[in-house]
Design a protein around this motif. Sequence first.
Motif, short mmCIF file in Angstrom:
data_model
loop_
_atom_site.label_atom_id
_atom_site.label_comp_id
_atom_site.label_asym_id
_atom_site.label_seq_id
_atom_site.Cartn_x
_atom_site.Cartn_y
_atom_site.Cartn_z
N ASN A 1 61.21 23.74 27.52
CA ASN A 1 60.34 23.02 28.43
C ASN A 1 59.70 23.82 29.56
OD1 ASN A 1 60.90 20.18 27.43
ND2 ASN A 1 62.96 20.92 27.85
N ALA A 2 60.20 24.97 29.86
CA ALA A 2 59.75 25.67 31.07
C ALA A 2 58.68 26.71 30.76
CB ALA A 2 60.93 26.30 31.79
N PHE B 1 59.14 22.31 41.38
CA PHE B 1 58.11 21.35 40.99
C PHE B 1 58.35 20.72 39.62
CE2 PHE B 1 56.01 24.14 44.07
CZ PHE B 1 55.62 23.19 44.99
N ASP B 2 59.44 21.11 38.95
CA ASP B 2 59.77 20.60 37.62
C ASP B 2 60.66 19.36 37.77
OD1 ASP B 2 60.66 20.08 35.06
OD2 ASP B 2 61.30 22.13 34.66
N SER B 3 60.06 18.19 37.70
CA SER B 3 60.80 16.95 37.95
C SER B 3 61.85 16.64 36.87
CB SER B 3 59.84 15.77 38.09
OG SER B 3 59.11 15.59 36.89
N ALA B 4 61.75 17.27 35.71
CA ALA B 4 62.70 17.01 34.63
C ALA B 4 63.84 18.02 34.57
CB ALA B 4 61.96 16.99 33.29
N PHE B 5 63.83 19.02 35.44
CA PHE B 5 64.88 20.04 35.45
C PHE B 5 66.25 19.36 35.57
CE2 PHE B 5 67.49 23.51 36.78
CZ PHE B 5 66.86 24.65 36.34
N PRO B 6 67.24 19.82 34.80
CA PRO B 6 68.59 19.21 34.88
C PRO B 6 69.27 19.57 36.20
CG PRO B 6 68.58 21.03 33.33
CD PRO B 6 67.15 20.84 33.76
N SER C 1 75.54 22.70 41.86
CA SER C 1 74.76 22.77 40.62
C SER C 1 73.89 24.03 40.63
CB SER C 1 73.88 21.53 40.47
OG SER C 1 72.78 21.58 41.37
N PHE C 2 73.50 24.46 39.45
CA PHE C 2 72.64 25.63 39.35
C PHE C 2 71.32 25.39 40.08
CE2 PHE C 2 69.18 27.91 37.19
CZ PHE C 2 69.55 29.20 37.50
N TYR C 3 70.76 24.20 39.91
CA TYR C 3 69.49 23.87 40.57
C TYR C 3 69.63 23.96 42.08
CZ TYR C 3 65.38 21.26 42.07
OH TYR C 3 64.21 20.88 42.68
N HIS C 4 70.69 23.41 42.62
CA HIS C 4 70.91 23.47 44.06
C HIS C 4 70.98 24.93 44.52
CE1 HIS C 4 72.28 21.84 47.95
NE2 HIS C 4 72.97 22.97 48.01
#
Length: 73
Positions: free
Chosen positions: A51-52, A30-35, A4-7
């Motif tokens: 949102n960011a 620290f963004d708990s709602a990040f996809p 994933s992009f986040y990973h």
Amino acid sequence: MRMSFYHFLMTQRNPNSADEVQQFANNAFFDSAFPKQSTDFEEISKYLEENADYLPSMTIFDESWQRYIDAMN
């Protein structure tokens, strides 16, 4: 399966760096709602635009996304 992009972004974290992509990664942590599971550019881009408040410019996301694509190929 593609990372994933986040990973991927989490591999870019460095709390002591002034690099904009690394700062983006630090803040996204620290963004708990990040996809977190997404690999979709449009989904992540829309989320960040709406949102960011920690991302000063979408060009930082674009650079991060390019690093992600390069790493996945």
